[in-house]
Design an enzyme around this catalytic site. Structure first.
Site, PDB file in Angstrom:
ATOM      1  N   TYR A  60     -66.825 159.163  57.805  1.00 47.75           N
ATOM      2  CA  TYR A  60     -65.486 159.088  57.215  1.00 47.75           C
ATOM      3  C   TYR A  60     -65.432 159.780  55.856  1.00 47.75           C
ATOM      4  CZ  TYR A  60     -61.415 157.250  54.813  1.00 47.75           C
ATOM      5  OH  TYR A  60     -60.243 157.150  54.101  1.00 47.75           O
TER       6      TYR A  60
ATOM      7  N   TYR B 110     -47.949 116.963  21.091  1.00 46.48           N
ATOM      8  CA  TYR B 110     -48.966 117.593  21.943  1.00 46.48           C
ATOM      9  C   TYR B 110     -49.410 118.966  21.444  1.00 46.48           C
ATOM     10  CZ  TYR B 110     -48.084 114.143  25.670  1.00 46.48           C
ATOM     11  OH  TYR B 110     -47.974 113.002  26.410  1.00 46.48           O
TER      12      TYR B 110
END
Length: 510
Positions: free
Chosen positions: A54, A279
């Site tokens: 290929y 937070y």
């Protein structure tokens, strides 16, 4: 001139950055050259014997069942490059192009691609003499590798396309002539060897991951400045908290905060002013730490991919065998780079929330929008808007690219990674996040000035405060804000704050 020696096995991210951004030259290792020569000799043997392999004696993709004669080999390789150069959009920046080139040269130097030594030498010469191909950003599926953008990389190598030389965009052949480089004529297998790989997506994502690591360290510093401005509580960073949930990033981040604010007279303990913080301050080890763990994961994948062979077919000269496989598929990097997008986006996300806590008088106890003359002056009101816009854009960009696939080449290539889109997204999110952190830096130092000044800052925060104040003065009256943001962004991009803080307190954990 400083150099990086490439051998296909030992390229580091630091090496990549040095070539991409600091002008280091590249040199091919002697043993690597021998491997390249041996691999090339086997390709020549396959062609002479007219074996069916290929991409060497066949066409490409859906045309893999079309035989190509020895006499057609050169035309096949040139046609591959010029037909596959289908990129669109703006060109990649110079540092990404240089990173692409050195990564491709490094992959070829492993000796499994069948490239001619002269072709590899010419690619390296282009890096060293500053011929940078014009490579459009868009058009790659991330499998079979980065075919379109890598074809644009090759065009000037064969005397075609466009390239930048000494900052000027010109025809590729002119750039080569001005640099004194002779273009090459590709022969069997070479076009495929040059373009069938993941170097565009990996180079783009690797530089983004490098920048993300530096930005995550800086985010610890900018958050520490905010902590000091708001008289934040340090108990949440206590090592005992993190030992009972021992994620590395979380533990490292907790240590960083305590070191950065060491000896501060502005931070507090729980119960002194309030029992606990919101937070965005209290959970910083968990939030920043999770991003750091993600970034470290991505960096580990980058280290593998930078020294991997992503060509097809692979030439195993020692065994005299060529194998058509799938190493060009970008999926092993597409998923990490999507993960990186989320990790960086969250750094910006929480930074913007800290900016809001600084400018909102209901949350900070400070003058509204960090100005003493509220109403007449707007102060940092719209700076938070800009940060919010960048964060919102990041949320769109953070959508994973790797979950999409569109079949190509008449369904021969029926699953693709979209990894280059993921890498570009990580780069763009990192840029936006860096500007959000820049806005936090100037907001935090303004808040510190409004809340008692800088005298009692910690060891690391004091250094960071001074670095920001070297380029951005205290706001007394409204002035053109973008100039200050840009000055802070330059500090972020240069990494000077991180370097200065690390010089003062030692290297930050990561």
């Amino acid at each position: 001139m400083k150099k990086v020696i490439i051998d296909g096995n030992s390229l580091t991210l630091k090496d990549l950055v040095n070539v991409a951004r600091h002008g280091y030259e590249v040199e091919l290792d002697g043993e690597a050259r021998k491997r390249v020569e041996k691999s090339r000799a086997f390709v020549d043997k396959l062609v002479d014997e007219e074996k069916v392999v290929y991409g060497i004696t066949t066409g490409f993709g859906k045309f893999s069942d079309v035989s190509i004669t020895k006499d057609e080999a050169k035309d096949l390789q040139r046609n591959l490059i010029i037909s596959h150069a289908c990129g669109v959009g703006p060109n990649f920046s110079e540092d990404i192009v240089r990173a692409i080139m050195v990564m491709r040269a490094n992959a070829l130097s492993k000796g499994f691609s069948g490239i001619q030594p002269n072709t590899l030498d010419t690619l390296i010469e282009m890096i060293n003499k500053g011929v940078h191909p014009a490579i459009p950003e868009k058009g790659s599926l991330g499998a079979s590798g980065d075919l379109a953008p890598l074809s644009h990389m090759v065009l000037p190598l064969i005397g075609d396309g466009e390239a930048y030389y000494k900052g000027e965009l010109m025809d590729g052949i002119k750039a080569m002539e001005m640099a004194g480089i002779t273009p090459v004529e590709l022969t069997s297998k070479e076009g495929l060897a040059l373009i069938n790989g993941t170097q565009v997506l990996t180079a783009t994502g690797a530089l983004a991951a490098y920048d993300a690591k530096n930005l995550a360290k800086l985010a610890d510093i900018s958050a520490s400045l905010t902590l000091e401005a708001l008289n934040g509580i340090v108990d949440a960073y206590d090592e005992r908290v993190h030992k009972v949930r021992p994620h590395k990033g979380q533990m490292d981040t907790g240590k960083n905060f305590l070191r950065i604010v060491k000896d501060s007279g502005r931070t507090t303990r729980q119960g002194e002013i309030r029992v606990q913080d919101a937070y965005t301050l209290r959970c910083l080890p968990q939030i920043h730490g999770a991003s750091k763990d993600a970034i470290n994961y991505v960096l580990s994948k980058v280290d593998i991919e930078m020294n991997g062979v992503t060509d097809n077919p692979l030439i195993f000269a020692d065994d005299e065998y060529a194998i058509s496989g799938g190493n060009f598929h970008g999926q092993p990097m597409a998923l990490p780079f999507d993960f990186l997008k989320i990790a960086i986006a969250e750094i910006a996300n929480v930074s913007e929330r800290r900016i809001e806590r600084l400018v909102n008088p209901a949350l900070s106890g400070l003058p509204a929008f960090l100005t003493k003359k509220g109403g007449l002056h707007s102060g940092f009101m719209i700076a938070q808007y800009a940060a919010a816009a960048l964060v919102s854009e990041n949320k769109v960009l953070a959508h994973p690219a790797s979950v999409d696939s569109i079949p190509s080449s008449a369904n021969q290539e029926d699953h693709v990674s979209m990894g280059t889109i993921a890498a570009r997204g990580a780069r763009d999110i990192c840029y936006n996040a860096s500007r959000v952190v820049a806005i936090e830096l100037i907001s935090a130092v303004q808040a510190i000035d409004l809340n008692g000044g800088s005298e009692k800052l910690g060891l690391g925060t004091k250094v960071a405060y001074e670095k920001v104040r070297e380029v951005v003065s205290t706001w007394e009256d409204d002035r053109v804000m973008y100039r200050d943001i840009n000055k802070a962004a330059e500090l972020v991009d240069s990494n000077v704050i991180v370097e200065a803080v690390e010089e003062a307190i030692g290297e930050l954990e990561f």
